[in-house]
Design an enzyme around this catalytic site. Structure first.
Site, PDB file in Angstrom:
ATOM      1  N   CYS A  67      -8.161  -1.667  -4.589  1.00 24.02           N
ATOM      2  CA  CYS A  67      -6.712  -1.418  -4.635  1.00 24.02           C
ATOM      3  C   CYS A  67      -5.940  -2.731  -4.636  1.00 24.02           C
ATOM      4  O   CYS A  67      -4.950  -2.865  -5.339  1.00 24.02           O
ATOM      5  CB  CYS A  67      -6.283  -0.569  -3.446  1.00 24.02           C
ATOM      6  SG  CYS A  67      -6.444   1.199  -3.763  1.00 24.02           S
ATOM      7  N   CYS A  77       0.859  -1.194   0.000  1.00 22.01           N
ATOM      8  CA  CYS A  77       0.000   0.000   0.000  1.00 22.01           C
ATOM      9  C   CYS A  77       0.889   1.236   0.000  1.00 22.01           C
ATOM     10  O   CYS A  77       0.632   2.212  -0.699  1.00 22.01           O
ATOM     11  CB  CYS A  77      -0.887   0.050   1.238  1.00 22.01           C
ATOM     12  SG  CYS A  77      -1.843  -1.419   1.613  1.00 22.01           S
ATOM     13  N   HIS A 114       0.919   4.822  -1.858  1.00 16.68           N
ATOM     14  CA  HIS A 114       0.305   5.948  -1.130  1.00 16.68           C
ATOM     15  C   HIS A 114       1.249   6.664  -0.164  1.00 16.68           C
ATOM     16  O   HIS A 114       0.851   7.625   0.466  1.00 16.68           O
ATOM     17  CB  HIS A 114      -0.944   5.478  -0.391  1.00 16.68           C
ATOM     18  CG  HIS A 114      -2.029   5.033  -1.324  1.00 16.68           C
ATOM     19  ND1 HIS A 114      -2.619   5.878  -2.236  1.00 16.68           N
ATOM     20  CD2 HIS A 114      -2.625   3.821  -1.508  1.00 16.68           C
ATOM     21  CE1 HIS A 114      -3.530   5.217  -2.927  1.00 16.68           C
ATOM     22  NE2 HIS A 114      -3.556   3.963  -2.520  1.00 16.68           N
TER      23      HIS A 114
HETATM   24  C1  HEC Z   1      -0.552   0.195  -7.605  1.00 14.28           C
HETATM   25  C2  HEC Z   1      -0.761   1.268  -6.680  1.00 14.28           C
HETATM   26  C3  HEC Z   1      -1.718   1.089  -5.516  1.00 14.28           C
HETATM   27  C4  HEC Z   1      -1.582   0.195  -4.472  1.00 14.28           C
HETATM   28  C5  HEC Z   1      -0.541  -0.871  -4.263  1.00 14.28           C
HETATM   29  C6  HEC Z   1      -2.658   0.530  -3.560  1.00 14.28           C
HETATM   30  N1  HEC Z   1      -3.399   1.552  -4.045  1.00 14.28           N
HETATM   31 FE1  HEC Z   1      -4.874   2.541  -3.061  1.00 14.28          FE
HETATM   32  N2  HEC Z   1      -5.217   3.680  -4.725  1.00 14.28           N
HETATM   33  C7  HEC Z   1      -4.482   3.631  -5.894  1.00 14.28           C
HETATM   34  C8  HEC Z   1      -5.075   4.551  -6.858  1.00 14.28           C
HETATM   35  C9  HEC Z   1      -4.566   4.792  -8.280  1.00 14.28           C
HETATM   36  C10 HEC Z   1      -6.190   5.134  -6.223  1.00 14.28           C
HETATM   37  C11 HEC Z   1      -7.141   6.174  -6.832  1.00 14.28           C
HETATM   38  C12 HEC Z   1      -6.501   7.536  -6.802  1.00 14.28           C
HETATM   39  C13 HEC Z   1      -6.299   7.983  -5.391  1.00 14.28           C
HETATM   40  O1  HEC Z   1      -7.211   8.556  -4.786  1.00 14.28           O
HETATM   41  O2  HEC Z   1      -5.228   7.682  -4.829  1.00 14.28           O
HETATM   42  C14 HEC Z   1      -6.228   4.597  -4.865  1.00 14.28           C
HETATM   43  C15 HEC Z   1      -7.127   4.969  -3.891  1.00 14.28           C
HETATM   44  C16 HEC Z   1      -7.113   4.552  -2.564  1.00 14.28           C
HETATM   45  C17 HEC Z   1      -7.953   5.068  -1.519  1.00 14.28           C
HETATM   46  C18 HEC Z   1      -9.009   6.151  -1.678  1.00 14.28           C
HETATM   47  C19 HEC Z   1      -8.410   7.527  -1.598  1.00 14.28           C
HETATM   48  C20 HEC Z   1      -9.429   8.612  -1.637  1.00 14.28           C
HETATM   49  O3  HEC Z   1      -9.044   9.775  -1.498  1.00 14.28           O
HETATM   50  O4  HEC Z   1     -10.604   8.363  -1.789  1.00 14.28           O
HETATM   51  C21 HEC Z   1      -7.644   4.386  -0.373  1.00 14.28           C
HETATM   52  C22 HEC Z   1      -8.263   4.557   0.995  1.00 14.28           C
HETATM   53  C23 HEC Z   1      -6.601   3.442  -0.717  1.00 14.28           C
HETATM   54  N3  HEC Z   1      -6.281   3.588  -2.058  1.00 14.28           N
HETATM   55  C24 HEC Z   1      -6.015   2.559   0.178  1.00 14.28           C
HETATM   56  C25 HEC Z   1      -5.100   1.568  -0.187  1.00 14.28           C
HETATM   57  C26 HEC Z   1      -4.625   0.519   0.699  1.00 14.28           C
HETATM   58  C27 HEC Z   1      -5.015   0.360   2.150  1.00 14.28           C
HETATM   59  C28 HEC Z   1      -3.780  -0.259  -0.027  1.00 14.28           C
HETATM   60  C29 HEC Z   1      -3.101  -1.547   0.386  1.00 14.28           C
HETATM   61  C30 HEC Z   1      -3.995  -2.622   0.735  1.00 14.28           C
HETATM   62  C31 HEC Z   1      -3.689   0.336  -1.350  1.00 14.28           C
HETATM   63  N4  HEC Z   1      -4.514   1.424  -1.418  1.00 14.28           N
HETATM   64  C32 HEC Z   1      -2.867  -0.131  -2.352  1.00 14.28           C
HETATM   65  C33 HEC Z   1      -3.359   2.885  -6.107  1.00 14.28           C
HETATM   66  C34 HEC Z   1      -2.869   1.911  -5.256  1.00 14.28           C
END
Ligand code: HEC
Length: 302
Positions: free
Chosen positions: A263, A216, A220
């Protein structure tokens, strides 16, 4: 013994002393370090070459908003992405989640078969910032989603889907009431077991997995502000302040649980089940990082 060594020993013993009663001491340290990192990362164009070595100067000049701080982070990637921010502002002129809030209010007031209602479980609906909670009796993390389902169960009702639908609408009502009342994220760590659950969540957050070997945090924390496909990735700071969200991609409302599942899927993994221990502990960590930020939900995202 050198002065420096003595003072570092003194610091260590202070830290040990703190951890005896102050169960959130480590989490507080993490939260402050994260905030400092993110504010520095997005402070100005000058530092950009360190944090964004692969972005062109042109992109950083044209597409970025700099100098974002504290509560600016509640709007996720729109806090620093100019184009995204103007789309976001445009959509918010007629927010697509308004009806869901009204429906959520009806759900909140509607009687169960036994004559009671959600009001009996939650006399004050402005509770969006208080979850996830660590329940010291069952020694488990309870998200708002879990709690709503427990309320249903305790009243002889069937549990709801954890990702969308009625449950998301009720959460939208809770979020909007919390926002109106100026509530903040207020995740509590008040026992040894709670601190351990936080640590497990944090560890999972930083664990790389899947065939792309991503955590994650790769996206992020280190990756915040970078682009994947056509989307800028939001910072961990401020990530739970605004749920549920109406996503254009979903054409509807979804919970944090739904977002996490997405995600995980995007990184080529078999996602963990919504509302279960793994997700809950990760969310406990994620939400703690936003402690003190204002509730800003429901919101809208691409
Ligand atoms: C390959 C990259 C990637 C990984 C790995 C990833 N994410 Fe994301 N995530 C994104 C993208 C792209 C978005 C949509 C754009 C944004 O708001 O960040 C997102 C959105 C989110 C959001 C919503 C943000 C908002 O403002 O609404 C959350 C909460 C989140 N991720 C949590 C996680 C968690 C917890 C993990 C691990 C389990 C994870 N992500 C792993 C790429 C990733």
């Amino acid at each position: 013994m050198s002065k420096k060594l003595i003072s570092s020993i003194a610091l260590i013993s202070v830290a040990t002393f703190l951890s005896a009663g102050d169960f959130n001491a480590v989490a507080e340290k993490d939260r402050k370090a994260l905030q400092e990192y993110m504010e520095k990362k997005f402070s100005d164009l000058k530092g950009a070459s360190t944090f964004f070595p692969y972005s062109t100067k042109d992109e950083l000049e044209k597409n970025f908003i700099w100098g974002i701080k504290g509560k600016d982070f509640t709007i996720g990637s729109y806090s620093f992405n100019k184009g995204g921010k103007s789309q976001y502002d445009e959509i918010n002129e007629m927010p697509p989640y308004e009806d869901a809030i009204d429906e959520g209010k009806e759900i909140y007031e509607k009687k169960f078969a036994n004559g009671k209602s959600f009001k009996d479980c939650y006399p004050d609906p402005a509770i969006a910032g208080d979850y996830p909670k660590f329940d010291n009796k069952s020694k488990t993390v309870i998200t708002l989603t879990n709690s709503i389902n427990s309320c249903l169960k305790d009243n002889g009702e069937k549990e709801w889907k954890k990702t969308k639908g009625k449950l998301a609408k009720l959460e939208a009502y809770f979020a909007s009431t919390s926002k109106e009342k100026g509530k903040k994220v207020n995740v509590v760590i008040d026992s040894k077991e709670a601190a351990e659950a936080y640590e497990r969540g944090k560890k999972e957050y930083y664990t790389q997995r899947g065939y792309l070997n991503l955590s994650c945090a790769s996206c992020h924390v280190q990756g915040a502000g970078k682009r994947v496909r056509n989307e800028y990735m939001s910072p961990l700071l401020g990530q739970t302040t605004h749920f549920p969200v109406y996503r254009l991609k979903w054409e509807g409302l979804g919970t944090l649980e739904r977002r996490l599942k997405g995600c995980e899927k995007d990184t080529g993994q078999n996602p963990h089940k919504p509302g279960t221990k793994w997700q809950n502990e990760v969310l406990y960590f994620v939400a703690y990082m936003s402690n003190g930020l204002p509730i800003d939900g429901p919101s809208v995202r691409k």
